[in-house]
Design an enzyme around this catalytic site. Structure first.
Site, short mmCIF file in Angstrom:
data_model
loop_
_atom_site.label_atom_id
_atom_site.label_comp_id
_atom_site.label_asym_id
_atom_site.label_seq_id
_atom_site.Cartn_x
_atom_site.Cartn_y
_atom_site.Cartn_z
N TYR A 42 2.07 -3.75 -11.93
CA TYR A 42 3.24 -4.59 -11.67
C TYR A 42 4.01 -5.03 -12.90
O TYR A 42 5.10 -5.57 -12.79
CB TYR A 42 2.82 -5.81 -10.84
CG TYR A 42 2.37 -5.40 -9.45
CD1 TYR A 42 3.30 -5.08 -8.48
CD2 TYR A 42 1.02 -5.30 -9.14
CE1 TYR A 42 2.91 -4.68 -7.22
CE2 TYR A 42 0.61 -4.90 -7.88
CZ TYR A 42 1.56 -4.58 -6.92
OH TYR A 42 1.16 -4.17 -5.67
N THR A 65 0.84 -1.20 0.00
CA THR A 65 0.00 0.00 0.00
C THR A 65 0.87 1.25 0.00
O THR A 65 2.02 1.23 0.46
CB THR A 65 -0.93 0.08 1.24
OG1 THR A 65 -0.14 0.40 2.41
CG2 THR A 65 -1.67 -1.22 1.48
N PHE A 114 -3.48 -14.31 -1.04
CA PHE A 114 -2.48 -14.07 0.02
C PHE A 114 -2.09 -12.60 0.01
O PHE A 114 -2.38 -11.88 -0.91
CB PHE A 114 -1.26 -14.98 -0.16
CG PHE A 114 -0.53 -14.81 -1.47
CD1 PHE A 114 0.49 -13.87 -1.62
CD2 PHE A 114 -0.86 -15.59 -2.57
CE1 PHE A 114 1.16 -13.73 -2.82
CE2 PHE A 114 -0.19 -15.46 -3.77
CZ PHE A 114 0.82 -14.53 -3.90
#
Length: 421
Positions: free
Chosen positions: A130, A90, A421
């Protein structure tokens, strides 16, 4: 991509005394107004390597969070690849676009490479983030909503037709039997990741993040010989129409079967529960057999289809050697792997057949040129080099190289990661 310098913001690992504040900052970043319970925070810290927990601190206040932990990823052929799982990423809305994630990610990837982890994994909250760090989507998921009245199944007969049985079990037994079933399942499912005891504690309510907790129902499928071969966890709401007719929905938290027979038995069970009119399947593999278990497959409609597990290779040669290939006659290909970080850039000769693989640096002419993020998407067998070629995301230096890559990397079934996860 450049970012403004932020010398006044310190990026570093988190001390034990800062962990609760780090957890609060993470909750804020995920727009969760209520931070995790204190007992959950203590439990997580007790099971966390603080050397892999990073934060960005502005004047002593935590404004960005990042965590990684050791994970095992099943690859085609059943090997468990040692990877670094990235989570809890975050950045506070007040500190966006200052390069904080880039700084934390660079430290993580370098550290993972030094630890000998061959790749890094994560679940991307947003798609565009990403790829710039070398990650590519490696598995996808699909969720169905089942109209139980339209499946064509006999709602009055829920017993498996194969001679097995389905039993409701309590949480403690579910943890024991579920762990047994999952460990037998994992080597045969590319994309699956390991589950430790704490995963089962969270699933069964032994460890709770929030004050509210709805205990799932757990059902186990046993074969005719009494062998546990499948397990499902599900919750159910309570909804009745104005005419006092039940319109309840069962929501699957997770369903694992060792065989199609086990899967079929558990889905039939769920669709035959009194008062349940709709079943939400949870996240399944895109090529799951589920709809075809029903006489009327249209009773299951897709409600979610999305990328899920993202992968970033850190040692391309070692990772390519670790997985199996299904080319009976054997094949070799020269891959030119581009990596802006330099972590695993190079030209590699991959020689593979059903007996194993060898991947080494080479000076031979490249045949297929691709970025490390595209190699990640190919790695588990979920993507096609020919599709990437059509999109302009790989380059053929030798005609036909994409088709040869497809012959090497393809798998009979799509990879699937069952766990968040």
């Amino acid at each position: 991509m450049s970012f403004p310098a932020t010398p006044d913001i310190e990026v570093r690992t988190v001390a034990e005394s800062e962990f609760a504040a780090w957890m609060k900052a993470m909750s804020t970043g995920f727009l969760q107004s209520t931070p995790p319970r204190e007992d959950y925070t203590r439990d997580l810290m007790a099971h966390t390597d603080l050397g892999r927990v990073r934060g960005a601190f502005d004047g002593g206040r935590c404004v960005a969070t990042f965590r990684s932990f050791a994970q095992e990823l099943t690859v085609p052929g059943g090997a468990a690849l040692a990877v670094s799982a990235v989570s809890a990423v975050t950045v506070a809305p007040t500190h966006r676009r200052r390069g904080l994630l880039s700084r934390m990610m660079a430290a993580e990837l370098a550290g993972a490479r030094e630890r000998g982890e061959l790749a890094s994994t994560l679940i991307a909250a947003e798609y565009p983030i990403y790829g710039r760090y070398g990650y590519g989507p490696a598995t996808w998921l699909t969720e169905w909503e089942i109209d139980t009245a339209r499946t064509g199944l006999d709602p009055h007969w829920s017993r498996p037709e194969c001679g097995g049985r389905v039993d409701l079990v309590d949480p403690a037994e579910a943890a024991e039997l579920g762990a047994e079933v999952f460990e037998r399942f994992r080597p045969f499912q590319p994309g699956a990741i390991n589950r430790d005891r704490r995963w089962w504690d969270r699933t069964t309510g032994v460890v709770r993040r929030d004050a509210t907790w709805t205990e799932p129902f757990f059902a186990v499928y046993r074969t005719a010989d009494g062998d546990p071969a499948g397990i499902v966890a599900y919750t159910a709401d309570e909804r009745w129409s104005d005419a006092k007719l039940p319109e309840n929905t069962a929501t699957v938290q997770g369903l694992i079967g060792l065989t199609p027979r086990a899967d079929r038995a558990l889905w039939h069970y769920l669709c035959s529960i009194d008062w349940i009119r709709t079943v939400r399947t949870g996240y399944r593999a895109p090529d799951d057999l589920l709809p075809l278990f029903f006489p009327n497959p249209r009773a299951a409609r897709i409600v979610t289809h999305s990328d899920f597990l993202w992968l970033r290779l850190l040692d391309a040669a070692a990772a390519l050697e670790a997985r199996a290939y299904d080319d009976e006659g054997g094949c070799d290909i020269v891959l030119e792997v581009e990596d802006a970080t330099g972590l695993t850039a190079g030209r590699f000769l991959l020689e593979a057949d059903r007996g194993g693989a060898r991947c080494v640096p080479t000076t031979r002419e490249a045949e297929l040129v691709l970025d490390v993020r595209e190699l990640a998407s190919l790695y588990l067998g979920d993507e096609s080099a020919s599709r990437l070629l059509g999109l302009g995301r790989v380059t053929e230096a030798r005609a036909g190289a994409a088709l040869r890559a497809d012959a090497l990397f393809r798998t009979a079934r799509r990879p699937w990661c069952p766990d968040m996860f």
